[in-house]
Design a protein around this motif. Structure first.
Motif, PDB file in Angstrom:
ATOM      1  N   UNK A  67       1.310  -1.147   0.514  1.00  0.00           N
ATOM      2  CA  UNK A  67       0.244  -0.151   0.132  1.00  0.00           C
ATOM      3  C   UNK A  67       1.312   1.042  -0.172  1.00  0.00           C
ATOM      4  N   UNK A  68       0.978   2.000  -0.462  1.00  0.00           N
ATOM      5  CA  UNK A  68       1.855   2.917  -1.547  1.00  0.00           C
ATOM      6  C   UNK A  68       1.753   4.220  -0.425  1.00  0.00           C
ATOM      7  N   UNK A  69       2.549   4.299   0.577  1.00  0.00           N
ATOM      8  CA  UNK A  69       2.634   5.738   0.734  1.00  0.00           C
ATOM      9  C   UNK A  69       4.082   6.704   0.946  1.00  0.00           C
ATOM     10  N   UNK A  70       4.488   7.641   1.391  1.00  0.00           N
ATOM     11  CA  UNK A  70       5.792   8.572   1.501  1.00  0.00           C
ATOM     12  C   UNK A  70       6.421   7.270   2.757  1.00  0.00           C
ATOM     13  N   UNK A  71       5.836   6.945   3.443  1.00  0.00           N
ATOM     14  CA  UNK A  71       6.520   6.315   4.825  1.00  0.00           C
ATOM     15  C   UNK A  71       6.997   4.508   4.277  1.00  0.00           C
ATOM     16  N   UNK A  72       6.931   4.080   3.159  1.00  0.00           N
ATOM     17  CA  UNK A  72       7.470   2.565   2.316  1.00  0.00           C
ATOM     18  C   UNK A  72       8.327   3.601   2.269  1.00  0.00           C
ATOM     19  N   UNK A 210       3.228  -2.724   9.676  1.00  0.00           N
ATOM     20  CA  UNK A 210       3.706  -4.082   9.528  1.00  0.00           C
ATOM     21  C   UNK A 210       2.695  -5.360   9.558  1.00  0.00           C
ATOM     22  N   UNK A 211       2.364  -4.946  10.594  1.00  0.00           N
ATOM     23  CA  UNK A 211       0.896  -5.881  11.461  1.00  0.00           C
ATOM     24  C   UNK A 211       0.095  -5.451  10.574  1.00  0.00           C
ATOM     25  N   UNK A 212      -0.383  -4.465  10.001  1.00  0.00           N
ATOM     26  CA  UNK A 212      -1.436  -3.956   9.137  1.00  0.00           C
ATOM     27  C   UNK A 212      -1.366  -4.596   7.471  1.00  0.00           C
ATOM     28  N   UNK A 213       0.273  -4.297   7.088  1.00  0.00           N
ATOM     29  CA  UNK A 213       0.802  -5.262   5.964  1.00  0.00           C
ATOM     30  C   UNK A 213       0.821  -6.877   5.166  1.00  0.00           C
TER      31      UNK A 213
END
Length: 251
Positions: A67-72, A210-213
């Motif tokens: 799920x792309x975001x800046x934090x990725x 990471x838990x969500x992904x």
């Protein structure tokens, strides 16, 4: 002086040459009688380590950009720097490494510091992304064990690279310090830095991102595999430390 004493002194001088600092020098001398099994075991471990590093890197990058975001970019850069590049940099110094087995020592040393510089660059980029995201979202900095561990790790990465620079030019300081002592300090600091980086990666597996992904099973599997990779990578450094300790303890 007898011929036996002359031979002993010459052998001792050769042991203190830089070539003796290779992690496999001692094991190679001690295991000449069973060199084939040892060589096969080292080759097998090298293949296994490279495969695990590549597999873990690919999976963690997939999770980072699922799920792309800046934090990725934070877990992506830190994974590439701390796991892929730093592990390969350490293994590049070993003659048992299948990727650098045919290279001469000066070439392996050059590959080591180039990979280390790249690793430091990726780690610093990941750190900057983390700071920017926290600041733009108005969240507190270094408020979790993972973030504090990460900060210490970044400091050690910088210190380790500075130590590598000193070790690279230690021959010019031979009149002031023992070469083996400088190289031993660099190996120990580098090993500690890599181990702390793996610890930071493991704690990152249990963050909310990471838990969500991923899931609980993925967390446990990646934790076990990261520990296995760390042990496999550090065992080559342990042989170098053993060789240097022998040189330092000789009179």
């Amino acid at each position: 002086m007898s011929k036996e004493q002359e031979k002993g002194d010459l052998g001792h001088d050769r042991d203190l040459q830089p070539a003796a600092y290779d992690g496999n020098a001692v094991s190679g001398q001690q295991g000449q009688g069973n060199s084939d099994p040892v060589r096969l075991a080292n080759t097998a471990l090298s293949y296994i380590t490279h495969t695990l590093v590549a597999g873990l890197t690919a999976y963690l990058l997939y999770v980072s950009f699922r799920t792309y975001q800046l934090f990725s970019w934070h877990p992506a850069c830190v994974t590439i720097g701390s796991l892929t590049l730093m592990a390969e940099a350490i293994m590049a110094m070993s003659r048992g490494n299948v990727l650098t087995a045919g290279l001469r020592r000066p070439t392996r040393v050059r590959a080591h510091w180039v990979l280390q510089l790249l690793a430091a660059g990726f780690v610093l980029c990941g750190f900057v992304v983390e700071v920017v995201v926290k600041r733009t979202s108005d969240r507190p900095h270094f408020a979790s064990p993972h973030s504090v561990l990460g900060l210490v790790y970044v400091v050690l990465v910088v210190a380790s690279n500075c130590g590598g620079l000193a070790a690279n030019y230690s021959a010019r300081l031979r009149d002031h310090v023992r070469l083996a002592a400088v190289k031993l300090a660099h190996f120990l600091l580098g090993a500690a830095t890599f181990a702390l980086g793996v610890c930071a990666l493991v704690t990152g597996l249990y963050t909310r991102f990471f838990s969500v992904s991923a899931g609980r099973e993925a967390q446990l599997a990646c934790t076990v595999l990261l520990v296995v990779v760390a042990l496999l990578v550090l065992q080559s450094a342990a042989r170098s430390v053993y060789s240097l300790c022998r040189s330092l303890l000789r009179v």
